[in-house]
Design an enzyme around this catalytic site. Structure first.
Site, short mmCIF file in Angstrom:
data_model
loop_
_atom_site.label_atom_id
_atom_site.label_comp_id
_atom_site.label_asym_id
_atom_site.label_seq_id
_atom_site.Cartn_x
_atom_site.Cartn_y
_atom_site.Cartn_z
N TRP A 25 0.85 -1.20 0.00
CA TRP A 25 0.00 0.00 0.00
C TRP A 25 0.89 1.25 0.00
O TRP A 25 1.94 1.25 0.61
CB TRP A 25 -0.88 0.02 1.25
CG TRP A 25 -2.12 -0.82 1.14
CD1 TRP A 25 -2.17 -2.17 0.98
CD2 TRP A 25 -3.47 -0.37 1.20
NE1 TRP A 25 -3.48 -2.59 0.92
CE2 TRP A 25 -4.30 -1.49 1.06
CE3 TRP A 25 -4.06 0.88 1.36
CZ2 TRP A 25 -5.69 -1.41 1.08
CZ3 TRP A 25 -5.45 0.97 1.38
CH2 TRP A 25 -6.24 -0.17 1.24
N PHE A 57 -0.89 -5.68 7.39
CA PHE A 57 -1.47 -6.75 8.21
C PHE A 57 -0.82 -8.10 7.91
O PHE A 57 -0.76 -8.98 8.76
CB PHE A 57 -2.99 -6.82 7.95
CG PHE A 57 -3.72 -7.72 8.89
CD1 PHE A 57 -4.09 -7.31 10.16
CD2 PHE A 57 -4.08 -9.01 8.49
CE1 PHE A 57 -4.77 -8.14 11.02
CE2 PHE A 57 -4.77 -9.86 9.34
CZ PHE A 57 -5.11 -9.42 10.62
N VAL A 90 3.50 0.93 5.35
CA VAL A 90 2.97 2.28 5.61
C VAL A 90 1.48 2.13 5.90
O VAL A 90 0.74 1.59 5.07
CB VAL A 90 3.09 3.19 4.37
CG1 VAL A 90 2.70 4.61 4.71
CG2 VAL A 90 4.48 3.12 3.78
N ILE A 92 -1.81 4.52 6.94
CA ILE A 92 -2.25 5.91 7.08
C ILE A 92 -3.64 5.93 7.68
O ILE A 92 -4.55 5.21 7.22
CB ILE A 92 -2.18 6.63 5.72
CG1 ILE A 92 -0.71 6.65 5.27
CG2 ILE A 92 -2.75 8.05 5.84
CD1 ILE A 92 -0.40 7.43 4.05
N GLY A 95 -10.81 7.21 8.60
CA GLY A 95 -11.90 7.68 9.46
C GLY A 95 -12.49 6.61 10.37
O GLY A 95 -13.47 6.88 11.09
N HIS A 98 -10.02 1.04 11.88
CA HIS A 98 -9.22 0.05 11.16
C HIS A 98 -7.72 0.28 11.33
O HIS A 98 -6.94 -0.66 11.49
CB HIS A 98 -9.61 0.12 9.68
CG HIS A 98 -9.21 -1.07 8.89
ND1 HIS A 98 -8.13 -1.07 8.04
CD2 HIS A 98 -9.72 -2.32 8.82
CE1 HIS A 98 -8.00 -2.26 7.49
NE2 HIS A 98 -8.95 -3.03 7.94
N PHE A 123 12.07 -2.72 12.39
CA PHE A 123 10.70 -2.21 12.37
C PHE A 123 10.62 -0.98 11.47
O PHE A 123 10.84 0.14 11.90
CB PHE A 123 10.27 -1.88 13.80
CG PHE A 123 8.82 -1.51 13.93
CD1 PHE A 123 7.83 -2.42 13.64
CD2 PHE A 123 8.46 -0.24 14.37
CE1 PHE A 123 6.48 -2.08 13.78
CE2 PHE A 123 7.11 0.11 14.50
CZ PHE A 123 6.14 -0.82 14.21
C1 DLZ Z 1 -7.36 -2.29 4.21
C2 DLZ Z 1 -6.15 -1.41 4.39
C3 DLZ Z 1 -6.28 -0.05 4.60
C4 DLZ Z 1 -7.60 0.63 4.69
N1 DLZ Z 1 -5.21 0.75 4.75
C5 DLZ Z 1 -3.97 0.19 4.68
C6 DLZ Z 1 -2.81 0.99 4.84
O1 DLZ Z 1 -2.84 2.22 4.99
N2 DLZ Z 1 -1.60 0.37 4.79
C7 DLZ Z 1 -1.47 -0.98 4.61
O2 DLZ Z 1 -0.32 -1.49 4.60
N3 DLZ Z 1 -2.56 -1.77 4.47
C8 DLZ Z 1 -3.79 -1.22 4.48
N4 DLZ Z 1 -4.90 -1.99 4.34
C9 DLZ Z 1 -4.72 -3.45 3.99
C10 DLZ Z 1 -4.48 -4.38 5.18
O3 DLZ Z 1 -3.15 -4.26 5.68
C11 DLZ Z 1 -4.68 -5.84 4.73
O4 DLZ Z 1 -3.89 -6.09 3.58
C12 DLZ Z 1 -6.13 -6.11 4.38
O5 DLZ Z 1 -6.96 -5.85 5.48
C13 DLZ Z 1 -6.33 -7.59 3.92
O6 DLZ Z 1 -5.91 -8.50 4.94
#
Ligand code: DLZ
Length: 163
Positions: A25, A57, A90, A92, A95, A98, A123
Site C-alpha cells: 500500500w 497486516f 505504511v 495511514i 476515518g 481500522h 521495524f
Molecule cells: C485495508 C487497508 C487499509 C484501509 N489501509 C492500509 C494501509 O494504509 N496500509 C497498509 O499497509 N494496508 C492497508 N490496508 C490493507 C491491510 O493491511 C490488509 O492487507 C487487508 O486488510 C487484507 O488483509
C-alpha cells in the site's frame, strides 16, 4: 515520536543474510522505504532477498515464515534462514478504527516473530496520520527521515550484537 536522538550506526553486515518483507500500500512511500533499505544493505555488505505482501497486516505471517525457514528449504539454496528480517510498510489513518487494528496486529505480530525465533526484526512500519507525515519519513528527496535505511541498520546491528 521524534526522530531526534537516533544513534549513528556503522554496520558491518558481511556474511549476514537479510530478508526484507514489504507491504504494497502507498506506492510512492514504499518505493522510498525500499530504496533506503537497499542502500543500507549495500553499505553493510549483507546479502538480501525481498518478499512482497499486499498490506501491513500480512507482514507478520511473511516474517514468521521466512524466519522459520531451515537453510536451503525446499532444495532452494537462496532460501537461507536469515540472520535478520526487516519489515517495511505504511499505514495511514482513515476515518475508522481500522488503522488501530492493522497497526496493532502488525506491531505485535512482528515482535512475536522476533522474540520467538531470536531473529531480529527491523521495524520499518510507518504509522502516520496523513500522507505528508509518511512522505517526510520515506527517504525520498525532501524527506527529513529515512526509515527504511534506519530499520535495516538496526536489524543488522542487532544481528551482529547477538552473533
Ligand atoms: C485495508 C487497508 C487499509 C484501509 N489501509 C492500509 C494501509 O494504509 N496500509 C497498509 O499497509 N494496508 C492497508 N490496508 C490493507 C491491510 O493491511 C490488509 O492487507 C487487508 O486488510 C487484507 O488483509
Amino acid at each position: 515520536m521524534s526522530g531526534a536522538g537516533a544513534p549513528v550506526l556503522t554496520v558491518d553486515g558481511r556474511g549476514l543474510h537479510v530478508v526484507v518483507v514489504a507491504a504494497s500500500w502507498h506506492t510512492q512511500v514504499m518505493d522510498g522505504l525500499l530504496d533506503g533499505a537497499r542502500r543500507a544493505l549495500r553499505e553493510s555488505g549483507a546479502t538480501w532477498s525481498e518478499v512482497r505482501v499486499p498490506g501491513s497486516f500480512e507482514l507478520p505471517v511473511a516474517a514468521a515464515r521466512v524466519a522459520g525457514l531451515p537453510d536451503g528449504a525446499a532444495g532452494d539454496p537462496s532460501a537461507r534462514r536469515p540472520d535478520a528480517v526487516v519489515a517495511l510498510g505504511v499505514v495511514i489513518r482513515g476515518g475508522t478504527p481500522h488503522f488501530d487494528y492493522v497497526c496493532s496486529a502488525a506491531t505485535t505480530g512482528l515482535v512475536d516473530v522476533s522474540v520467538s525465533t531470536g531473529i531480529p526484526v527491523g521495524f520499518g512500519l510507518l504509522t502516520c496520520d496523513d500522507e505528508a507525515q509518511a512522505l517526510d519519513r520515506a527517504g525520498l528527496p525532501g524527506s527529513r527521515e529515512d526509515k527504511g535505511h534506519e530499520a535495516v541498520q538496526a536489524a543488522v546491528a542487532t544481528a551482529v550484537a547477538l552473533r
